[in-house]
Design an enzyme around this catalytic site. Structure first.
Site, PDB file in Angstrom:
ATOM      1  CG  LEU A  54      -2.119  -0.803   1.323  1.00 38.77           C
ATOM      2  CD1 LEU A  54      -2.687  -0.755   2.725  1.00 38.77           C
ATOM      3  CD2 LEU A  54      -3.144  -0.281   0.342  1.00 38.77           C
ATOM      4  CG  ASP A  55       0.096   4.622  -2.483  1.00 38.46           C
ATOM      5  OD1 ASP A  55      -0.107   5.024  -3.637  1.00 38.46           O
ATOM      6  OD2 ASP A  55      -0.784   4.619  -1.608  1.00 38.46           O
ATOM      7  CB  ALA A  56       3.074   7.140   1.736  1.00 39.41           C
ATOM      8  CB  ALA A  92      -3.355   3.727   0.051  1.00 40.73           C
ATOM      9  CD  GLN A  99      -2.356   0.832  -3.103  1.00 38.07           C
ATOM     10  OE1 GLN A  99      -1.168   1.085  -3.117  1.00 38.07           O
ATOM     11  NE2 GLN A  99      -2.827  -0.393  -3.049  1.00 38.07           N
TER      12      GLN A  99
END
Lengths: 424, 331
Positions: free
Chosen positions: B97-99, B101, B232
């Site tokens: 998951l990126d930062a 999200a 995402q």
């Protein structure tokens, strides 16, 4: 000087009966002492350099119905300094050879008695005797190459057999202090004081330093000095773990530095606390201490004050007040402080004078402030103005644990708070 | 604890990643907390070493020497000499998951890391809730990006939105059939397509198996997306493209993963629960489900069933707990 020490040490082990073998011993001792650098008394051994080979030793050490210790034949492994350097490990250069005292004794009942007195001292180094045998002065350099080599197949008597000490040799170099801790008084006492050796051995020079120190002479003085300063016994461990280098300082220098600090009107209690929190303080020279004090007074306050005044909009006395309450703000990361301030001031709409009253918000983690504020906002209870009802104070917002926060300030259950967190 | 604690620490568990935290930092934090818990446990009893001491034999008159073996305590295993018992743990991450999200993030500890590969190969779907905001367009499709365009959105209605979502789902369905390597002429393929269990078998671009609008309150709208092989950023681009299709613009304000395979929001551990006992309990409780689902999915043939994720609730009843709170928040 070092030679004499070497001879002294070796002759301690020999006892006083080996008059006949004096010459051989002394010659060997001198030869080895020439190459020895330092002999820690707790480790009944000699530090050899690479040039002693097994054959040389075999020639030197007379046998008298006893087998030579395996340590001697292990000499080739010390053949080069390079073999000590194992890649990736920081090695300690204490090469050691188990004392060969037993092998150099000639047979005979009187020798055994001597070894009775000897061996207890060998095996319990804590009770080592400090007596220097009187025959020290009678040792003289003479050639001793006339004896035929010892054969391990020669039968020996029971008593002699018992007295062969064949402990496994200490590793000549190691990446950890664990190998040496049982055989070193210094290390044992340090561990009992509470010094964390596993942290110190990560620094390559530190462990070498500690191994070479002698508890009675060097360490004790410094420990007494630290106790005088006001550091408690149980705090000595943590202090020394951080600043093990203090043992290499001169006691006079340390005293001068403390005198300097006293002259700057720091009380003794203050100094004790400073030293406790910043263990490296005493290792700074007086000039450096002077510089740092001056620096703290002028530079740091100026730059930080500027940040607070220009960028964040605090007035001068507000800054002073915040800094005296939470000195950590001086060293805090500028970006983090700005982020926190930005959120608290702009998103939570808390005016400056209230932030000044509660500077703890800058100390706490931003995510905590965010989560709690968002929960309060969701519940409609985000009221930070003391004049209005349902007021929530900023310091309580960040400092109380979750359960109290939920019960008293949010008037909700912890499960609701957790459910809310999962929607963020 | 200590070694016993480590024995129970093999498997998969889910953590809730809050927004603003990088997944790597989360992994490191979890590792630190687990190490703290393991090192706090009792150490094994300190060893003794045997030394042979030479001394006079007991009870004898003469000075006869004998070796007696005595057990002497040793400092080799002392904690101050050895250091902490555990210095590192192997923790792997499932789908990243990126930062910005947030949501369910699956982590694997020890032997559970191989299960992560199995999960990846099972090509399970993930559920996301995506919040969109009509009226502006930015360069990175997020609300705080550089503004590119501002438009009106009065003409946008829920009907139009849903029509567009249906179009999207239809086109992705075609791609899904292609990537799942089934011949649509067969009966099994038809049944699979109808029941919605078709999955890609290999690497594929992002495929949306289901998308619908949960709330529409202009300028904000809330979508629920079920997809596979996504990032995402692609979801945010999807919102941007929906805005374009609606002849307006949109940015994405929040992306939240509510389900990853068979781990739902209820299984996810919050930040306060990232410690040894909670993680051990989470692993234990998830273990049977994980084993069952992975076995089902890796069984070859068309008998593979979709894992027991909640059926696609096309009506509004039966929403997950998160959705319930969502609708409450909307008021």
């Amino acid at each position: 000087m070092e030679e004499d020490r070497a001879i002294t040490v070796m002759s301690q082990f020999k006892g006083s009966q080996i008059i006949t073998k004096n010459e051989e011993d002394t010659a060997t001792l001198r030869k080895m002492a020439l190459l020895a650098q330092q002999i820690p008394r707790w480790l009944n051994s000699i530090k050899l350099s690479s040039s002693i080979t097994a054959t040389q030793l075999r020639k030197c050490f007379p046998r008298a119905g006893k087998t030579l210790l395996p340590g001697f034949f292990a000499q080739p492994q010390l053949s080069s300094d390079d073999c000590f350097l194992r890649s990736g490990f920081k090695t300690y250069r204490t090469s050691s050879v188990w004392n060969s005292s037993q092998s150099t004794n000639s047979s005979g009942q009187e020798i055994n008695c001597a070894q009775n007195t000897l061996l207890p001292s060998v095996n319990e180094p804590s009770q080592k005797s400090q007596k220097i045998p009187s025959f020290d002065s009678e040792l003289s350099l003479e050639g001793l190459d006339d004896l035929p080599p010892l054969s391990p197949l020669q039968p020996i008597s029971e008593e002699e057999a018992i007295q062969i000490i064949a402990d496994p040799p200490l590793p000549p170099s190691s990446f950890t202090l664990r190998d040496y801790v049982d055989h070193s008084e210094t290390l044992k006492k340090l561990v009992l004081l509470g010094v964390d050796l596993s942290k110190i051995e990560k620094h390559p020079d530190a462990a070498n330093l500690l191994l070479r120190l002698d508890f009675e002479k060097d360490i004790k003085q410094i420990l007494l000095f630290l106790k005088d300063l006001g550091i408690e016994d149980n705090q000595l461990g943590t202090f020394l773990t951080k600043n093990y280098a203090i043992f290499s300082e001169d006691l006079e220098n340390l005293k001068t530095r403390v005198a300097y600090l006293l002259s700057k009107n720091f009380s003794k209690v203050d100094i004790a606390q400073m030293v406790r929190n910043a263990p490296f303080l005493l290792s700074f020279s007086v000039e450096r201490l002077d510089n740092r004090l001056g620096f703290f007074q002028k530079e740091l306050e100026l730059s930080v004050k500027k940040v607070y005044r220009l960028e964040l909009g605090f007035k001068r006395n507000e800054i002073q007040h915040m800094i005296t309450k939470i000195p950590k703000m001086l060293t805090a990361n500028k970006r983090k402080v700005t982020e926190t301030f930005d959120y608290v001031h702009n998103v939570m709409c808390v005016p400056h004078h209230i932030i000044v009253k509660f500077p703890q918000v800058f100390n706490s983690r931003l995510f905590k402030v965010k989560e709690r504020h968002l929960f309060l906002a969701y519940l409609g209870r985000a009221q930070y103005d003391p004049a209005k009802p349902n007021y929530i104070s900023l310091d309580k917002l960040v400092s109380v644990p979750d359960e109290i926060f939920c019960e008293e300030m949010a008037k909700a259950s912890v499960q609701d708070f957790e459910k809310f967190l999962k929607t963020l | 604890m200590g070694l016993a604690g480590l024995a129970r620490l093999h498997g998969l568990f889910a953590a809730y990643k809050p927004p603003g935290l990088k997944w790597k930092h989360l992994r490191d934090t979890v590792e630190l907390q687990l190490l703290k818990g393991l090192n706090a446990g009792k150490r094994p009893a300190s060893e003794h070493r045997v030394r042979f001491l030479l001394g006079p034999m007991e009870g004898s008159e003469e000075k006869e020497l004998t070796l007696t073996a005595t057990s002497v305590p040793t400092l080799i295993d002392h904690p101050l000499v050895c250091g902490p018992a555990f210095t590192s743990l192997k923790i792997g991450i499932g789908h990243r998951l990126d930062a910005q999200a947030s949501g369910v993030l699956v982590l694997g500890v020890g032997r559970g890391r191989s299960l992560l590969t199995d999960m990846y190969n099972a090509h399970l779907t993930k559920d996301y809730t995506v919040h969109g905001l009509l009226g502006k367009a930015t360069d990175d499709f997020c609300e705080d990006g550089r503004l590119v365009e501002k438009t009106t959105y009065d003409h946008v209605t829920r009907e139009k939105l849903e029509r567009i979502l249906a179009l999207i789902q239809g086109s992705h369905q075609k791609a899904l059939v292609m990537y799942s390597n089934v011949d649509l002429q067969t009966q099994e393929a038809y049944e699979m397509a109808v029941s919605g269990v078709m999955r890609p078998t290999n690497k594929s671009p992002m495929l949306i198996t289901g998308i619908r609008c949960l709330q529409f309150a202009p300028p904000e709208f809330l979508l629920e997306v079920r997809c596979v092989h996504e990032t995402q950023k692609q979801l945010r681009r999807l919102v941007h493209e929906i805005g374009l299709e609606l002849k307006s613009t949109a940015v994405c304000t929040q992306v939240r993963r509510t389900r990853d395979g068979f781990f739902t929001l209820d299984d996810a551990l919050l930040r306060t629960q990232w410690d040894l006992p909670s993680i051990q309990d989470a692993i234990q409780s998830a273990a049977p489900r994980v084993a069952a689902e992975l076995e089902k999915n890796l069984r070859p043939g068309l008998g593979t069933q979709q894992p027991s994720s909640p059926g696609w609730p096309w009506d509004s009843e039966g929403p997950s707990s998160a959705l319930g709170l969502e609708s409450h928040a909307g008021h």
